[in-house]
Scaffold this motif. Structure first.
Motif, PDB file in Angstrom:
ATOM      1  N   VAL A  80      31.547 -30.240 -33.286  1.00 14.00           N
ATOM      2  CA  VAL A  80      32.141 -29.367 -34.012  1.00 14.00           C
ATOM      3  C   VAL A  80      33.680 -28.987 -33.599  1.00 14.00           C
ATOM      4  O   VAL A  80      34.452 -28.675 -34.175  1.00 14.00           O
ATOM      5  N   ALA A  81      34.051 -29.215 -32.223  1.00 14.20           N
ATOM      6  CA  ALA A  81      35.122 -28.976 -31.630  1.00 14.20           C
ATOM      7  C   ALA A  81      35.469 -29.716 -30.329  1.00 14.20           C
ATOM      8  O   ALA A  81      34.680 -30.001 -29.474  1.00 14.20           O
ATOM      9  N   LYS A  82      36.501 -30.758 -30.636  1.00 11.08           N
ATOM     10  CA  LYS A  82      36.703 -32.071 -29.869  1.00 11.08           C
ATOM     11  C   LYS A  82      37.333 -31.794 -28.488  1.00 11.08           C
ATOM     12  O   LYS A  82      37.186 -32.629 -27.579  1.00 11.08           O
ATOM     13  N   THR A  83      38.131 -30.833 -28.318  1.00 21.25           N
ATOM     14  CA  THR A  83      39.099 -30.574 -27.294  1.00 21.25           C
ATOM     15  C   THR A  83      38.452 -29.403 -26.545  1.00 21.25           C
ATOM     16  O   THR A  83      38.087 -28.255 -27.078  1.00 21.25           O
ATOM     17  N   PRO A  84      38.781 -29.313 -25.219  1.00 23.54           N
ATOM     18  CA  PRO A  84      38.563 -27.994 -24.582  1.00 23.54           C
ATOM     19  C   PRO A  84      39.265 -26.693 -25.075  1.00 23.54           C
ATOM     20  O   PRO A  84      38.443 -25.726 -25.512  1.00 23.54           O
ATOM     21  N   ALA A  85      40.497 -26.886 -25.749  1.00 27.18           N
ATOM     22  CA  ALA A  85      41.165 -25.788 -26.356  1.00 27.18           C
ATOM     23  C   ALA A  85      40.512 -25.302 -27.560  1.00 27.18           C
ATOM     24  O   ALA A  85      40.176 -24.012 -27.798  1.00 27.18           O
ATOM     25  N   GLU A  86      39.698 -26.247 -28.283  1.00 24.94           N
ATOM     26  CA  GLU A  86      39.183 -26.009 -29.524  1.00 24.94           C
ATOM     27  C   GLU A  86      37.803 -25.461 -29.210  1.00 24.94           C
ATOM     28  O   GLU A  86      37.420 -24.340 -30.118  1.00 24.94           O
ATOM     29  N   ARG A  87      37.139 -25.984 -28.243  1.00 25.42           N
ATOM     30  CA  ARG A  87      35.764 -25.316 -27.770  1.00 25.42           C
ATOM     31  C   ARG A  87      35.974 -23.853 -27.427  1.00 25.42           C
ATOM     32  O   ARG A  87      35.401 -22.843 -27.866  1.00 25.42           O
ATOM     33  N   GLN A  88      37.264 -23.451 -26.533  1.00 27.95           N
ATOM     34  CA  GLN A  88      37.310 -22.120 -26.162  1.00 27.95           C
ATOM     35  C   GLN A  88      37.479 -21.309 -27.345  1.00 27.95           C
ATOM     36  O   GLN A  88      37.094 -20.212 -27.112  1.00 27.95           O
ATOM     37  N   GLN A  89      38.303 -21.893 -28.155  1.00 24.54           N
ATOM     38  CA  GLN A  89      38.661 -20.793 -29.433  1.00 24.54           C
ATOM     39  C   GLN A  89      37.410 -20.631 -30.353  1.00 24.54           C
ATOM     40  O   GLN A  89      37.160 -19.619 -30.828  1.00 24.54           O
ATOM     41  N   LEU A  90      36.644 -21.475 -30.394  1.00 21.73           N
ATOM     42  CA  LEU A  90      35.410 -21.542 -31.302  1.00 21.73           C
ATOM     43  C   LEU A  90      34.337 -20.613 -30.654  1.00 21.73           C
ATOM     44  O   LEU A  90      33.698 -19.627 -31.267  1.00 21.73           O
ATOM     45  N   LEU A  91      34.294 -20.470 -29.230  1.00 24.43           N
ATOM     46  CA  LEU A  91      33.370 -19.776 -28.552  1.00 24.43           C
ATOM     47  C   LEU A  91      33.736 -18.317 -28.357  1.00 24.43           C
ATOM     48  O   LEU A  91      32.821 -17.315 -28.103  1.00 24.43           O
ATOM     49  N   ARG A  92      35.239 -18.071 -28.299  1.00 21.05           N
ATOM     50  CA  ARG A  92      35.624 -16.880 -27.907  1.00 21.05           C
ATOM     51  C   ARG A  92      34.751 -15.554 -28.635  1.00 21.05           C
ATOM     52  O   ARG A  92      34.558 -14.490 -28.122  1.00 21.05           O
ATOM     53  N   PRO A  93      34.863 -15.871 -30.158  1.00 22.38           N
ATOM     54  CA  PRO A  93      34.316 -14.612 -30.883  1.00 22.38           C
ATOM     55  C   PRO A  93      32.938 -14.422 -30.706  1.00 22.38           C
ATOM     56  O   PRO A  93      32.468 -13.222 -30.814  1.00 22.38           O
ATOM     57  N   TYR A  94      32.193 -15.124 -30.242  1.00 17.72           N
ATOM     58  CA  TYR A  94      30.557 -14.869 -29.925  1.00 17.72           C
ATOM     59  C   TYR A  94      30.666 -13.872 -28.660  1.00 17.72           C
ATOM     60  O   TYR A  94      29.763 -13.320 -28.389  1.00 17.72           O
ATOM     61  N   PHE A  95      31.433 -14.088 -27.734  1.00 14.84           N
ATOM     62  CA  PHE A  95      31.628 -13.480 -26.212  1.00 14.84           C
ATOM     63  C   PHE A  95      32.578 -12.402 -26.069  1.00 14.84           C
ATOM     64  O   PHE A  95      32.408 -11.417 -25.117  1.00 14.84           O
ATOM     65  N   GLU A  96      33.577 -12.587 -27.045  1.00 11.24           N
ATOM     66  CA  GLU A  96      34.805 -11.657 -26.546  1.00 11.24           C
ATOM     67  C   GLU A  96      35.026 -10.788 -27.791  1.00 11.24           C
ATOM     68  O   GLU A  96      35.038 -11.287 -28.926  1.00 11.24           O
ATOM     69  N   PRO A  97      35.221  -9.580 -27.610  1.00  9.60           N
ATOM     70  CA  PRO A  97      35.302  -8.636 -28.785  1.00  9.60           C
ATOM     71  C   PRO A  97      36.764  -8.649 -29.493  1.00  9.60           C
ATOM     72  O   PRO A  97      37.718  -8.719 -28.774  1.00  9.60           O
ATOM     73  N   THR A  98      36.706  -8.398 -30.839  1.00 11.65           N
ATOM     74  CA  THR A  98      37.768  -8.151 -31.684  1.00 11.65           C
ATOM     75  C   THR A  98      38.181  -6.541 -31.510  1.00 11.65           C
ATOM     76  O   THR A  98      37.441  -5.756 -30.592  1.00 11.65           O
ATOM     77  N   GLU A  99      39.603  -6.438 -31.865  1.00 10.48           N
ATOM     78  CA  GLU A  99      39.847  -4.861 -31.638  1.00 10.48           C
ATOM     79  C   GLU A  99      38.866  -4.098 -32.389  1.00 10.48           C
ATOM     80  O   GLU A  99      38.657  -2.966 -31.803  1.00 10.48           O
ATOM     81  N   ALA A 100      38.392  -4.308 -33.457  1.00  5.27           N
ATOM     82  CA  ALA A 100      37.468  -3.538 -34.382  1.00  5.27           C
ATOM     83  C   ALA A 100      36.248  -3.128 -33.544  1.00  5.27           C
ATOM     84  O   ALA A 100      35.457  -2.105 -33.282  1.00  5.27           O
ATOM     85  N   GLU A 101      35.761  -4.371 -32.873  1.00  4.04           N
ATOM     86  CA  GLU A 101      34.362  -4.393 -32.017  1.00  4.04           C
ATOM     87  C   GLU A 101      34.804  -3.541 -30.767  1.00  4.04           C
ATOM     88  O   GLU A 101      33.629  -2.832 -30.289  1.00  4.04           O
ATOM     89  N   ARG A 102      35.879  -3.652 -30.178  1.00  2.57           N
ATOM     90  CA  ARG A 102      36.300  -2.749 -29.094  1.00  2.57           C
ATOM     91  C   ARG A 102      35.998  -1.519 -29.213  1.00  2.57           C
ATOM     92  O   ARG A 102      35.575  -0.787 -28.506  1.00  2.57           O
ATOM     93  N   GLU A 103      36.558  -1.087 -30.540  1.00  5.22           N
ATOM     94  CA  GLU A 103      36.644   0.296 -30.726  1.00  5.22           C
ATOM     95  C   GLU A 103      34.950   0.825 -30.967  1.00  5.22           C
ATOM     96  O   GLU A 103      34.873   2.091 -30.857  1.00  5.22           O
ATOM     97  N   GLU A 104      34.420  -0.113 -31.518  1.00  5.02           N
ATOM     98  CA  GLU A 104      33.009   0.352 -31.813  1.00  5.02           C
ATOM     99  C   GLU A 104      32.254   0.425 -30.400  1.00  5.02           C
ATOM    100  O   GLU A 104      31.130   0.671 -30.474  1.00  5.02           O
ATOM    101  N   GLY A 105      32.592  -0.151 -29.465  1.00  2.00           N
ATOM    102  CA  GLY A 105      32.176  -0.561 -27.948  1.00  2.00           C
ATOM    103  C   GLY A 105      31.337  -1.589 -27.961  1.00  2.00           C
ATOM    104  O   GLY A 105      30.495  -1.639 -27.256  1.00  2.00           O
TER     105      GLY A 105
END
Length: 216
Positions: A80-105
């Motif tokens: 689903v993601a062919k390059t390292p950059a694509e993979r990193q961008q795909l995985l970030r939302p699973y492990f890194e918080p959005t601003e809204a999630e950060r506010e929720e803790g």
């Protein structure tokens, strides 16, 4: 009779640095971080969408029928993601918080992560073994002014300093989420690479293991 928790606390207080903490998925699940299997199933859904197929209600079963094998994190990620950059961008939302999630803790170090970091800072713990892919523990340690030595691949183990010469060593036995070599499937988890087995044998010989349950 002495309570086991009190006994352990007394022993850790009297013997600084001789215990290794074991951390499982519960500690990060409390922070709303998905498990490796949950991420794999999400990748199955993305692969099914590429095929314009409906994989519900059992994405894993659909994938077995489609691919003739168990869902594999690395294979699916590559599909689903062919390059390292694509993979990193795909995985970030699973492990890194959005601003809204950060506010929720959400997707932030929990009380348990921070308690472990304080134990390290006070010298009671030098080694943490974790099956988690995320970096919440590393963040908690850095917030306490500690830069841990992180070992998540065999190559890193080969070049690592002795455990007794580091302020803190975090051993990520299943890998790190930004490395596609994480261990996830039953076959991958059946046996650790030799370098990890050797390291874990040494840790369990030299340190007392202390499991940590989930906490918010």
């Amino acid at each position: 009779m002495i309570d086991p928790i009190n006994s352990l606390a007394f022993s850790m207080h009297a013997n600084k640095g001789v215990y290794a903490i074991l951390v499982g998925s519960g500690i990060s699940r409390a922070a709303r971080i998905p498990t490796g299997w949950e991420v794999t199933i999400e990748l199955v859904r993305k692969a099914a969408a590429i095929q314009k197929a409906d994989c519900e209600p059992d994405p894993a079963a659909w994938y077995r029928g489609f691919a003739g094998r168990e869902p594999d994190y690395s294979v699916l990620l590559d599909a689903v993601a062919k390059t390292p950059a694509e993979r990193q961008q795909l995985l970030r939302p699973y492990f890194e918080p959005t601003e809204a999630e950060r506010e929720e803790g959400a997707k932030q170090p929990t009380k348990a992560h921070r308690a472990i970091a304080r134990l390290v800072k006070m010298g009671y713990v030098r080694v943490v073994i974790t099956t988690n892919f995320d970096r919440l523990l590393e963040v908690a340690l850095q917030d306490e002014g500690i830069q841990p030595t992180v070992l998540s691949t065999s190559d890193q183990i080969a070049g690592a300093m002795p455990l007794v010469h580091t302020a803190c060593t975090v051993i990520k036995v299943h890998g790190d989420y930004l490395d596609t070599r994480i261990l996830n499937t039953p076959e991958e988890l059946a046996k650790y690479p030799k370098a990890f087995n050797t390291l874990l044998d040494r840790v369990f010989d030299e340190f007392g293991p202390v499991p940590v349950a989930a906490a918010r």
